[in-house]
Motif scaffolding. Structure first.
Motif, PDB file in Angstrom:
ATOM      1  N   TYR A 130       0.872  -1.039   0.079  1.00 46.05           N
ATOM      2  CA  TYR A 130       0.107   0.099  -0.038  1.00 46.05           C
ATOM      3  C   TYR A 130       0.909   1.144   0.140  1.00 46.05           C
ATOM      4  N   LEU A 131       0.894   2.023  -1.049  1.00 44.82           N
ATOM      5  CA  LEU A 131       1.593   3.262  -1.302  1.00 44.82           C
ATOM      6  C   LEU A 131       1.121   4.558  -0.470  1.00 44.82           C
ATOM      7  N   ASP A 132       0.695   4.305   0.800  1.00 42.07           N
ATOM      8  CA  ASP A 132      -0.138   5.457   1.471  1.00 42.07           C
ATOM      9  C   ASP A 132       0.869   6.063   2.568  1.00 42.07           C
ATOM     10  N   GLU A 133       2.135   5.911   2.702  1.00 36.91           N
ATOM     11  CA  GLU A 133       2.878   6.613   3.496  1.00 36.91           C
ATOM     12  C   GLU A 133       3.169   8.040   2.902  1.00 36.91           C
ATOM     13  N   ALA A 134       3.574   8.711   3.887  1.00 34.10           N
ATOM     14  CA  ALA A 134       3.757  10.331   3.514  1.00 34.10           C
ATOM     15  C   ALA A 134       5.112  10.288   2.552  1.00 34.10           C
ATOM     16  N   HIS A 135       5.861   9.617   2.612  1.00 31.26           N
ATOM     17  CA  HIS A 135       7.141  10.030   1.740  1.00 31.26           C
ATOM     18  C   HIS A 135       6.736   9.663   0.174  1.00 31.26           C
ATOM     19  N   TRP A 136       5.596   9.188  -0.048  1.00 30.45           N
ATOM     20  CA  TRP A 136       5.232   8.815  -1.504  1.00 30.45           C
ATOM     21  C   TRP A 136       4.900   9.903  -1.948  1.00 30.45           C
ATOM     22  N   GLY A 146       8.217   2.085  -5.749  1.00 27.87           N
ATOM     23  CA  GLY A 146       6.674   1.453  -5.772  1.00 27.87           C
ATOM     24  C   GLY A 146       6.177   1.361  -7.133  1.00 27.87           C
ATOM     25  N   PHE A 147       5.812   0.532  -7.492  1.00 27.58           N
ATOM     26  CA  PHE A 147       5.257   0.032  -8.815  1.00 27.58           C
ATOM     27  C   PHE A 147       3.429   0.246  -8.960  1.00 27.58           C
ATOM     28  N   ILE A 148       3.136   0.684  -9.749  1.00 29.03           N
ATOM     29  CA  ILE A 148       1.579   0.701  -9.982  1.00 29.03           C
ATOM     30  C   ILE A 148       1.155   0.077 -11.445  1.00 29.03           C
ATOM     31  N   ASN A 149       0.445  -1.096 -11.247  1.00 28.31           N
ATOM     32  CA  ASN A 149       0.352  -1.737 -12.535  1.00 28.31           C
ATOM     33  C   ASN A 149      -0.924  -1.614 -13.035  1.00 28.31           C
ATOM     34  N   ASN A 161       3.513 -12.038  -4.846  1.00 30.02           N
ATOM     35  CA  ASN A 161       4.677 -11.713  -3.885  1.00 30.02           C
ATOM     36  C   ASN A 161       5.954 -12.752  -3.573  1.00 30.02           C
ATOM     37  N   ALA A 162       5.851 -13.588  -4.782  1.00 34.74           N
ATOM     38  CA  ALA A 162       7.383 -14.120  -4.785  1.00 34.74           C
ATOM     39  C   ALA A 162       8.469 -13.339  -5.441  1.00 34.74           C
ATOM     40  N   VAL A 163       9.370 -13.829  -4.806  1.00 35.70           N
ATOM     41  CA  VAL A 163      10.670 -12.726  -5.116  1.00 35.70           C
ATOM     42  C   VAL A 163      11.957 -13.669  -5.880  1.00 35.70           C
ATOM     43  N   GLN A 164      12.695 -12.867  -6.579  1.00 38.76           N
ATOM     44  CA  GLN A 164      14.062 -13.589  -6.842  1.00 38.76           C
ATOM     45  C   GLN A 164      15.068 -12.535  -7.154  1.00 38.76           C
ATOM     46  N   ASP A 165      16.176 -12.417  -6.440  1.00 38.13           N
ATOM     47  CA  ASP A 165      17.056 -11.374  -6.635  1.00 38.13           C
ATOM     48  C   ASP A 165      18.442 -11.845  -7.465  1.00 38.13           C
ATOM     49  N   SER A 166      19.212 -11.167  -7.935  1.00 39.04           N
ATOM     50  CA  SER A 166      20.301 -11.332  -8.708  1.00 39.04           C
ATOM     51  C   SER A 166      21.392 -10.290  -8.830  1.00 39.04           C
ATOM     52  N   VAL A 167      22.506 -10.760  -9.403  1.00 41.34           N
ATOM     53  CA  VAL A 167      23.532  -9.691  -9.706  1.00 41.34           C
ATOM     54  C   VAL A 167      23.711  -9.666 -11.196  1.00 41.34           C
ATOM     55  N   TRP A 168      24.094  -8.515 -11.497  1.00 36.65           N
ATOM     56  CA  TRP A 168      24.279  -8.179 -13.029  1.00 36.65           C
ATOM     57  C   TRP A 168      25.482  -7.737 -13.081  1.00 36.65           C
ATOM     58  N   HIS A 169      26.444  -8.118 -14.102  1.00 32.46           N
ATOM     59  CA  HIS A 169      27.907  -7.655 -14.330  1.00 32.46           C
ATOM     60  C   HIS A 169      28.377  -8.017 -15.667  1.00 32.46           C
ATOM     61  N   ASN A 170      29.343  -7.476 -16.248  1.00 36.35           N
ATOM     62  CA  ASN A 170      29.852  -7.394 -17.421  1.00 36.35           C
ATOM     63  C   ASN A 170      28.601  -7.083 -18.513  1.00 36.35           C
ATOM     64  N   VAL A 191       2.943  -6.744  -2.081  1.00 33.17           N
ATOM     65  CA  VAL A 191       1.966  -6.612  -3.153  1.00 33.17           C
ATOM     66  C   VAL A 191       0.726  -6.346  -2.532  1.00 33.17           C
ATOM     67  N   THR A 192      -0.175  -5.561  -3.019  1.00 32.48           N
ATOM     68  CA  THR A 192      -1.705  -5.533  -3.165  1.00 32.48           C
ATOM     69  C   THR A 192      -2.290  -5.753  -4.456  1.00 32.48           C
ATOM     70  N   ILE A 193      -3.431  -6.195  -4.451  1.00 32.19           N
ATOM     71  CA  ILE A 193      -4.258  -6.369  -5.730  1.00 32.19           C
ATOM     72  C   ILE A 193      -5.569  -5.772  -5.563  1.00 32.19           C
ATOM     73  N   ASP A 194      -6.037  -5.014  -6.633  1.00 36.70           N
ATOM     74  CA  ASP A 194      -7.522  -4.858  -6.513  1.00 36.70           C
ATOM     75  C   ASP A 194      -8.366  -5.104  -8.040  1.00 36.70           C
ATOM     76  N   GLU A 195      -9.209  -4.516  -8.137  1.00 37.75           N
ATOM     77  CA  GLU A 195      -9.858  -4.931  -9.425  1.00 37.75           C
ATOM     78  C   GLU A 195      -9.151  -4.313 -10.677  1.00 37.75           C
ATOM     79  N   THR A 196      -8.488  -3.068 -10.515  1.00 40.69           N
ATOM     80  CA  THR A 196      -8.085  -2.501 -11.638  1.00 40.69           C
ATOM     81  C   THR A 196      -6.326  -2.155 -11.549  1.00 40.69           C
TER      82      THR A 196
END
Length: 764
Positions: free
Chosen positions: A20-26, A64-67, A112-121, A137-142
Motif C-alpha cells: 500500500y503506497l500510502d505513507e507520507a514519503h510517497w 513503488g510500482f503501480i500496474n 509476492n514471490a521474489v527472485q534477486d540477482s547480480v548483474w555484471h559484464n 504486494v496488493t491487488i484490486d480490481e483495476t
C-alpha cells in the motif's frame, strides 16, 4: 556504532512495506511512467499503463510500482523464493555505483514471490545471490501494486564520500498473458551497453557499520539407521563500511534443504552442477568469470564436494573478504574441509584482484588447493580482461596456467611427523580464450570465440571445464523480428551456433551446427524448432584417452509447442527424431503440463522419453584408466557397448504457499534406463570401429529415485525454519526388467537413504 540489520528491517520498516503506497514519503517521490514494449523489442506503447515511484532517505531506497491491469487478465503461477517466476512480475535493477560495471536485480511477482540477482559484464545476470530487502504486494480490481525497500546496507559498493550519490535505475514489468516486457528506460537487456543506459537518480544515502549473525541448529534423524545427528554453527557478515565485507562461516551445514536434479550420465564429460549454498553464492561475482566450454577457474561446488579421487565431506570453516573501490576491487576466499578417521580434508584458497577503468578492466585470480588424502597440490593463475572498443564491440580474454604437484609422505625417525617428497614432475599447462561480442543492432547480436586448452591443462581441483586438449572456433548469432504484422506470427527469434575444433593430435574432430527458431503467435502460444547437426568425425573422449573412434554423423530435429497460459493451465510438448551412436535412429518425446490451483499452489509434471537404437557406452573402468599402450588392460579400454537404450524420466514439482510466510515444496524424480545389448565394438588404432570377435555383451538396467518434501517458515528477513523429509535410492541389475513400473517401484521401496531434517536459522 554497529547496527544490527534485522532490528532496522524487522522493527522499523517491516510493517510498512506492505504494497500500500500510502505513507507520507510517497508524496515526495519522483514518478516514472514512460514505459515501452522491449520484449519483443518493438518500442510500442504498452497496452497497460505502468507507473513507478522512487524515494530515498538515509536508510535506503523505496520503490513503488503501480500496474494497471484488469483482474481477469492476470495470470497466476505459484513460485517459491528464487524459483523461476512464471507469472506477472515487476523488476528493479540498481547500479549503486553508477559505473555500469555491477548492479543488483530485485523481482517481485503479483503473488509476492521474489527472485534477486547480480548483474555484471554489462548485460549478464546471475541469480546466485540472496539479499536482505523487503517487499509487499496488493491487488484490486483495476491495479496491482508492488512496494520495495532496499536498505543501503543490503549490498557493498564503492566507498561513499558524501551523504548523496548518483545511482542508476532500470524498471521493468513482465506481463505473462501477453508475453511482453514493458521497460523504462526502453532498452534491450541483451544489448552490450544495457547497464550503461540506466536512468540516473540522485539519492540521499548514509552508512553505518553493520554486523549480522546467522546462528543455526540442525537435527538429522536417519530413518534407516535409527540415529540422530546434531549440528550447530554460525555465519557472520560484517560490513565495517559500505565498500567492505567479511563473511565467516563456522561449522556450516550446507546440505539437506536443497536437492539436485537426477542425472544418469554415460558420457566422458562431467555434469555441471550449480551452487546452491548461500555462503558461496553471495558476493561471488568477482570470481564469476566464465569462458567457452563452461570454463570456470572458481567452481565453488568443488568445496566439500566429491571428485574423481575425492569423497564429499563436511566443511570446518569458510571465510571471504571483499573490498570494492572506484578503480580497484579485491576478494579473498578460504575454505577448510573437516578431517575424519580415514581422510584429511582439503584446504582451498582463492585471491582475486580487479582494476576498473571507464572502458576496460583487467584482473587476476590465484587459487591453491591442498588435498592431503591423495597427496596432491594444485594451483592456478589466471589473468583476464574486458575492452569496450565502442558501443557495438566488446572484446574479452583470459590466460590461465594450471600446475599439479603429487608427492609421497615419509615418516621422520622416532616422530609422528612426515616430510613430503615429489613422486612426479610438476604437471603444468596453459589455456587461453578470446571472445568478441558484436552488436549490429538492438535486435541482432553476434559472438565469436577462439580457445586453446592444453592437453595437460587441469583445473578440476577448484575449477570446471567440459573438456581440454582443444583448439576451437565458435560463432553464435541471434536475430529477432519483433511485432510482425501477421495474423499467424507476432515475433520470431532465430539463434545459430557453429563450432569447428581440433586437438593436439590433429584428429578429425567433427564440426557442429545448431539452429533454434522460436515463434510467438498473436495468441501468445509459442512454437520452437531446433536442428542439430554434428558431422562424421573422430571422438577423442569416448574411450577416455585410448584409441580415437571415428563415428557417423549425428542429427536431431525437435519441434516444440507451448500453449498460451491462462489462469489455471499451461501445456508444453516437444518431439524429436534423428540419428545417434552407430548411425541408429534416435527419438525423444517430452510433455509438461502445469496446473495452478487457486492462487496458492502450482503442480507441474515433466515426462521425458528417449530411445536410442544404437547407443554407445564405454565398457572400461572409470576408476582404473590405463594410459600406457603396453599395459595388458589397455585394449579393454577400447571396447564400446552397442545398446538399444530406452530412458524414461519423470519429475513432479509442487509449490504451495499454504499461508503467509509458510510454504511447502515437493520434488519427486525418477529415472529409469534400460540398455538392451546389441554387440561389442572395438576401436582400432586406425580410429575405425569393428565388431569384436567372441565377445558377449550383457544387457543392464538402472534406476534412480529421489523425493524431497520441504516445509519452510520465514521467521523474518533471512531467518527461517525448515522441516525436510527426503528419500533416495539407486538400483542396477543385469538384464532387462519384466516391468518398468515394477523396476521403478523397487527403487522407490528399497531406499538407500531416508532422512527427516529440522533446521533452524535465525538472523540477528
Amino acid at each position: 556504532m554497529i547496527s544490527l540489520s534485522n532490528t532496522v528491517l524487522g522493527q522499523q520498516y517491516a510493517g510498512f512495506i506492505d504494497g500500500y503506497l500510502d505513507e507520507a514519503h510517497w508524496l515526495q517521490a519522483i514518478r516514472y511512467d514512460h514505459f515501452k514494449v522491449t520484449q519483443p523489442y518493438s518500442l510500442h506503447e504498452p497496452v497497460f499503463v505502468t507507473e513507478v515511484l522512487v524515494y530515498s532517505d538515509e536508510y535506503g531506497l523505496y520503490v513503488g510500482f503501480i500496474n494497471q491491469q484488469n483482474q481477469s487478465s492476470g495470470v497466476t503461477h505459484t513460485s517459491l523464493r528464487d524459483e523461476q517466476i512464471k507469472t506477472d512480475f515487476n523488476e528493479l535493477i540498481v547500479d549503486f555505483d553508477g559505473q555500469g560495471k555491477r548492479a543488483f536485480g530485485f523481482k517481485v511477482s503479483r503473488n509476492n514471490a521474489v527472485q534477486d540477482s547480480v548483474w555484471h559484464n554489462k548485460n549478464r545476470e546471475q541469480i546466485d545471490w540472496n539479499g536482505n530487502w523487503l517487499h509487499g504486494v496488493t491487488i484490486d480490481e483495476t491495479h496491482w501494486q508492488t512496494e520495495l525497500f532496499i536498505p543501503w546496507t543490503a549490498v557493498i559498493s564503492n566507498k561513499q564520500q558524501s551523504t548523496t550519490r548518483d545511482v542508476k535505475l532500470y524498471f521493468s514489468r513482465w506481463h505473462q498473458e501477453l508475453r511482453q516486457a514493458f521497460s523504462y528506460p526502453a532498452i534491450n537487456r541483451s544489448q552490450l551497453t544495457f547497464m550503461d543506459e540506466f536512468k540516473t537518480y540522485h539519492a540521499v544515502t548514509t552508512y553505518q557499520p553493520q554486523l549480522d549473525y546467522f546462528p543455526y541448529f540442525t537435527l538429522n534423524h536417519d530413518l534407516l539407521a535409527g540415529e540422530n545427528h546434531y549440528k550447530a554453527g554460525m555465519e557472520v557478515f560484517w560490513k565495517p563500511n559500505n565498500n567492505q565485507q567479511i563473511n565467516l562461516s563456522v561449522n556450516p551445514d550446507y546440505g539437506q534443504v536443497e536437492s539436485n536434479d537426477l542425472v544418469i550420465n554415460f558420457s566422458a564429460i562431467e555434469t555441471f552442477s550449480s551452487e546452491k549454498r548461500p555462503f558461496f553464492r553471495e558476493n561471488n561475482e568477482l570470481f564469476d568469470i566464465w569462458g567457452p566450454e563452461s570454463l570456470r577457474v572458481i567452481h565453488t561446488p568443488r568445496i566439500g564436494g566429491a571428485g574423481d579421487k575425492e569423497q564429499a565431506r563436511d566443511i570446518d570453516a569458510a571465510i571471504r573478504f571483499t573490498q570494492l573501490g572506484e578503480h580497484f576491487d579485491v576478494s579473498i576466499l578460504g575454505a577448510f574441509e573437516a578431517d575424519n578417521r580415514h581422510l584429511d580434508g582439503r584446504d582451498f584458497l582463492a585471491v582475486r584482484g580487479q582494476y576498473k577503468a571507464e572502458s576496460w578492466n583487467t584482473g587476476i585470480i590465484q587459487t591453491f588447493v591442498d588435498s592431503p588424502s591423495i597427496n596432491r597440490k594444485a594451483q592456478t593463475t589466471a589473468v583476464d580482461g574486458l575492452l569496450e572498443v565502442n558501443e557495438q564491440l566488446f572484446i574479452s580474454a583470459q590466460l590461465i596456467q594450471s600446475q599439479i604437484t603429487e608427492y609421497s609422505l615419509h615418516p621422520i625417525n622416532n616422530t609422528n611427523a612426515h616430510h613430503r617428497t615429489h613422486i612426479n614432475p610438476k604437471i603444468s599447462d596453459i589455456a587461453w580464450w578470446l571472445k568478441a561480442d558484436f552488436q549490429v543492432s538492438e535486435v541482432w547480436s553476434n559472438e565469436i570465440s577462439l580457445l586453446n586448452y592444453g592437453e595437460k591443462f587441469d583445473i578440476s581441483d577448484f575449477g570446471f571445464v567440459k573438456q581440454v586438449d582443444r583448439q576451437q572456433f565458435l560463432y553464435k548469432s541471434s536475430y529477432e523480428w519483433p511485432e510482425l504484422e501477421s495474423t499467424w506470427l507476432r515475433d520470431i527469434i532465430v539463434e545459430v551456433n557453429f563450432t569447428a575444433q581440433n586437438n593436439k593430435s590433429n584428429d578429425d574432430l567433427p564440426i557442429e551446427f545448431e539452429l533454434d527458431m522460436t515463434t510467438i503467435q498473436p495468441s501468445t502460444a509459442a512454437w520452437e524448432f531446433e536442428v542439430l547437426y554434428i558431422a562424421a568425425g573422430d571422438d577423442d573422449l569416448i574411450t577416455r584417452g585410448s584409441n580415437v573412434a571415428y563415428l557417423p554423423k549425428k542429427t536431431e530435429f525437435v519441434l516444440g509447442y507451448t500453449t498460451a497460459q491462462d489462469y489455471w493451465f499451461q501445456f508444453e510438448v516437444s518431439a524429436g527424431i534423428g540419428s545417434q551412436g552407430l548411425d541408429g535412429a534416435y527419438s525423444t518425446l517430452e510433455i509438461t503440463p502445469s496446473l495452478q490451483i487457486d492462487h496458492w499452489m502450482n503442480v507441474e509434471l515433466e515426462i521425458e522419453y528417449q530411445k536410442f537404437e544404437h547407443g554407445l557406452i564405454w565398457l572400461g573402468d572409470e576408476d582404473a584408466i590405463v594410459l600406457d599402450e603396453d599395459e595388458p588392460d589397455y585394449e579393454k579400454q577400447n571396447q564400446l557397448g552397442d545398446f538399444a537404450i530406452d530412458e524414461l524420466s519423470i519429475a513432479l514439482n509442487v509449490s504451495a504457499h499454504i499461508a503467509d510466510k509458510h510454504e511447502i515444496r515437493l520434488k519427486l524424480e525418477a529415472v529409469s534406463v534400460e540398455a538392451d545389448a546389441n554387440q561389442v565394438i572395438e576401436v582400432g588404432r586406425d580410429n575405425q570401429i569393428y565388431r569384436a570377435a567372441q565377445q558377449d555383451l550383457e544387457s543392464f538396467s538402472e534406476s534412480e529415485f529421489a523425493l524431497q518434501v520441504r516445509y519452510r517458515y520465514e521467521i523474518s528477513a533471512l531467518a527461517e525454519f525448515y522441516l525436510v523429509y527426503s528419500r533416495g535410492s539407486e538400483q542396477e541389475i543385469s538384464g532387462l526388467p519384466k516391468s518398468r513400473r515394477k523396476f521403478i517401484n523397487s527403487a522407490i521401496n528399497n531406499a538407500d537413504e531416508e532422512n527427516l531434517v529440522m533446521k533452524f536459522k535465525y538472523h540477528y
